[in-house]
Design an enzyme around this catalytic site. Structure first.
Site: not given
Length: 784
Positions: A279-281, A283
């Site tokens: 995931s993006d941070w 997210g």
């Protein structure tokens, strides 16, 4: 008795120790035993801590720690959780696409020279249209990542330039998926050749920063498959990145990190991807849903996610078999990392050598937009130059946020021109430097997180006495007007005073141009920008325009190389410059509409639900401008040289398509100096069953440096997928029967040669799964 008792204790301890050692040996070990065997032996807690990161940590701030072991590198973006029982180490990940980003550089870091090379940003590298050059950058970048013992770089970013105001456009390559995917695969192959992992991001359609974690992007299946997924598909199939990073946004009602359609059906089943997804941070919202979707690793990780996944497995909401697949996906890649292999990294990089590669890549990629009366190159080596514009003395090497780089230095154009042997107006230079120093003193930097998401704005353009422009024109041979723009993570750009020039900039251009032209002296504009700006307000007032984008730490030297003629510019636009922002097809619906009454507070601050409809469909960039005959200021693929080229002898291997077709064309340098040219192959397809753009880029190639009079024949191969469009009703890529035209151009609107070929019968090229269908009807733009 005491001796006997002691002996018994020793023997007992030895037995216990032996039993303990034997138990330890019984556990399968990472890097030695099959991953499946390790997963079988893992407890539920062990498994969950593979798929959730250690937590967000940087000097002075720790959020949601899942593990208290020291970070290998406390100033990079994130780490996985170690498990000593199975010999699984903690793996380190660092931003970003244009060079290694550390949250801070401590005094010791600086003293130890732990800086990182600032490479040219993605948009500039793409403007090279040279995959070999971009791969060369990737190799050097990968070497640097390896030298610092970092396992993964969180890049490249490959999202499409849907709109000129996108805050992170500088990180991304192009408005075209072929250029984007080709450049991404080149740099990934270079990076990963060094034994470190690349992370292609942000999957998918992360095309705006406004409400990026809450915006629902409503996109047709066809626009997704042909534009916003196609770039990823090309890169993933040609470079096999170790990791994919999902994006923050929703697509058609579902967060991308929670979308099984996107992360399993499309990515793994349709494309055959074998790496893992992170995931993006921070997210996503629902950790078990993310794991079920195939978002294998949640970063940076927090205890709430650990608890939610654990409870979901215990309750049966998430099967343990599904969790096992995610664990295996992560471990199957992590086993190849530097840390897993025990690499003894030197913690020292070849910064000097890499700086020269950065300089070369920047100068080879810059785009000459205008060169009236051959104002460039500046012929007189000892010429006196009056350099106007704040950023001529304070170069913008790259964008802000996670895309920023801890670089050792930045060469300004003022310094670069001096290094090239030119004389600079010293009085003018002192005025600018004094003004900028005073502004910096009065506007100190904010805290680390504030600066990351909302950087201190640049100083307004220095306002000099318009009457002094005449004095400068008397004393100098050439005027250079330098325009700077920056943007980055967390915010999109604005039209007023950003896309458009400010009043101060317009006044500077007018007064300088009038004064120098009155003395019959040339005026050159240099654009050090991260995104497209309006050029129509000044292009007729200057003699030449050089687009430098954001050229990295050696930018001033690289610009001077081009201005002096040391390097003949050969860059081409990878994104269109419109006549007006209102001409952009997404201008009416960017960045969409918000629903403030539904706002919530989250990990990354206030979250406002929003929605944007991609009504332009597949008509993005030149696909729109060409098809609807809207004249741009500078077309996609456009770029001038200090020499001239001709195109001849276009030949096709067959008059009828039969599985594959080869096109060849000869490019000749008809000018007086050596130079490189790009041949761009566009294809026009029949419109029998689907509405289609008038032409689409299907191939490109760059010549070597051709001497005057020298020729080179370039070759292109078209396969069936090159002919196909995505038919939503069939969930298939279909090539219609009929006449196709191969068009060879020096830009999307400057077609030099064309030749037809036929397809006798329609072909269903590739059948894919039905996925990512919008929940509402989209009134998409049509050419008919």
């Amino acid at each position: 008795m005491k001796k006997l008792f002691f002996a018994q204790i020793v023997v007992a301890a030895a037995l216990v120790s032996g039993q303990s050692a034997f138990a330890q040996e019984k556990e399968p070990q990472f890097g030695k035993d099959p991953i499946k065997e390790i997963v079988k032996k893992m407890s539920l807690e062990d498994k969950v801590k593979v798929v959730v990161g250690k937590g967000f940590s940087m000097p002075g701030l720790k959020l949601g720690a899942n593990d208290n072991t020291p970070d290998k590198m406390p100033t990079i973006s994130g780490h996985t959780i170690p498990n000593p029982k199975f010999g699984i180490p903690s793996i380190g990940m660092a931003d970003g696409p244009a060079g290694i980003h550390r949250f801070v550089m401590t005094k010791k870091d600086s003293a130890d020279n732990l800086f990182s090379t600032a490479w040219p940003v993605g948009t500039l590298l793409a403007s090279s249209w040279d995959t070999a050059l971009v791969r060369k950058v990737g190799v050097a970048f990968g070497s640097e990542i390896k030298s610092y013992g970092i396992d993964f770089i969180l890049g490249p970013g490959v999202n499409i330039h849907r709109n000129p105001l996108g805050g992170r456009n500088f990180e991304y390559y192009s408005e075209d998926p072929l250029v984007s995917g080709s450049m991404a695969s080149a740099i990934i192959n270079g990076i990963q050749s060094q034994g470190v992992g690349a992370t292609i991001k942000h999957f998918a359609a992360n095309n705006q920063e406004t409400d990026r974690a809450s915006v629902n992007e409503i996109i047709s299946e066809r626009a997704l498959r042909e534009i916003y997924l196609r770039n990823f598909e090309i890169a993933i199939k040609h470079s096999r990145p170790w990791a994919v990073m999902s994006s923050y946004n929703l697509i058609n009602g579902t967060y991308t990190s929670e979308s099984r359609d996107l992360l399993t059906t499309v990515l793994r089943e349709d494309w055959g991807y074998k790496g893992f997804v992170m995931s993006d941070w921070f997210g996503g919202k629902d950790a078990p849903a993310q794991i079920y979707a195939g978002n294998n690793l949640l970063m940076p990780g927090n205890p709430t996610q650990v608890k939610a996944i654990t409870e979901a497995v215990k309750s049966g909401k998430l099967s343990e078999a599904e969790l096992d697949k995610n664990v295996e996906a992560v471990l199957n890649v992590l086993v190849h990392t530097l840390t897993a292999k025990g690499y003894d990294y030197p913690n020292k990089a070849d910064l000097k050598g890499h700086a020269q590669i950065s300089r070369e890549a920047a100068s080879e990629s810059m785009v000459l937009l205008k060169n009236g009366d051959n104002a460039l190159p500046i012929k007189k080596s000892g010429a006196t130059i009056a350099l106007f514009g704040n950023h001529g003395y304070d170069l913008i090497a790259g964008g802000t946020g996670s895309g920023d780089v801890n670089k050792p230095y930045v060469v300004s154009l003022n310094e670069g021109l001096t290094n090239a042997g030119y004389k600079l107006d010293d009085g003018l230079a002192q005025n600018y430097k004094g003004y900028l120093a005073d502004y910096a003193a009065k506007h100190p930097k904010k805290s680390l997180m504030q600066e990351l998401m909302n950087p201190t704005p640049f100083a307004p353009e220095y306002k000099f006495d318009a009457g002094s422009a005449g004095q400068k024109a008397d004393a100098s041979d050439v005027a250079i007007i330098y325009i700077g723009r920056n943007a980055g993570e967390g915010n999109d750009r604005k039209v007023v005073d950003d896309y458009d020039l400010t009043d101060l900039e317009k006044g500077m251009i007018t007064s300088v141009s009038d004064a120098f032209h009155a003395k019959h002296k040339p005026v050159i504009a240099v654009l050090n920008i991260g995104g497209v700006i309006d050029v129509t307000s000044f292009r007729d007032k200057v003699d030449a325009i050089l687009l430098a984008w954001q050229p990295g730490e050696e930018g001033g030297n690289a610009i001077a190389d081009v201005l002096s003629g040391k390097v003949n510019p050969s860059g081409k636009l990878a994104t269109t410059f419109p006549e007006s922002y209102s001409d952009v097809p997404s201008a009416k619906n960017f960045p969409g509409k918000e629903f403030p009454e539904k706002a919530t507070q989250g990990m990354m601050g206030k979250s406002i639900p929003a929605e944007v409809v991609y009504q332009e469909g597949v008509y993005v960039g030149y696909r729109y401008f060409n098809t609807f005959k809207v004249k741009p200021a500078y077309a996609f693929g456009y770029g001038l040289s200090y020499t001239n080229f001709s195109f001849s002898n276009l030949a096709l291997s067959n008059a009828a398509f039969n599985g594959k077709l080869t096109a060849t064309v000869t490019v000749t340098n008809t000018g007086s100096v050596a130079g490189k040219e790009v041949a761009e192959l566009y294809l026009s397809a029949p419109h029998k069953t689907m509405d289609k753009p008038s032409e689409e880029l299907k191939g490109f190639a760059k010549t070597k440096a051709l001497k005057p009079g020298e020729s080179q024949t370039l070759s292109f191969t078209l396969d069936a997928k090159s002919l196909a469009s995505f038919d939503t009703a069939q969930s298939a890529w279909v090539a219609d029967a009929g006449e196709y035209k191969v068009k060879i151009g020096a830009s999307s609107e400057n077609i030099k040669l064309e030749k037809p070929f036929s397809l006798a019968k329609s072909i269903t090229v590739e059948k894919v799964h039905k996925a990512l269908a919008p929940q509402v009807t989209i009134d998409e733009l049509k050419a008919k």
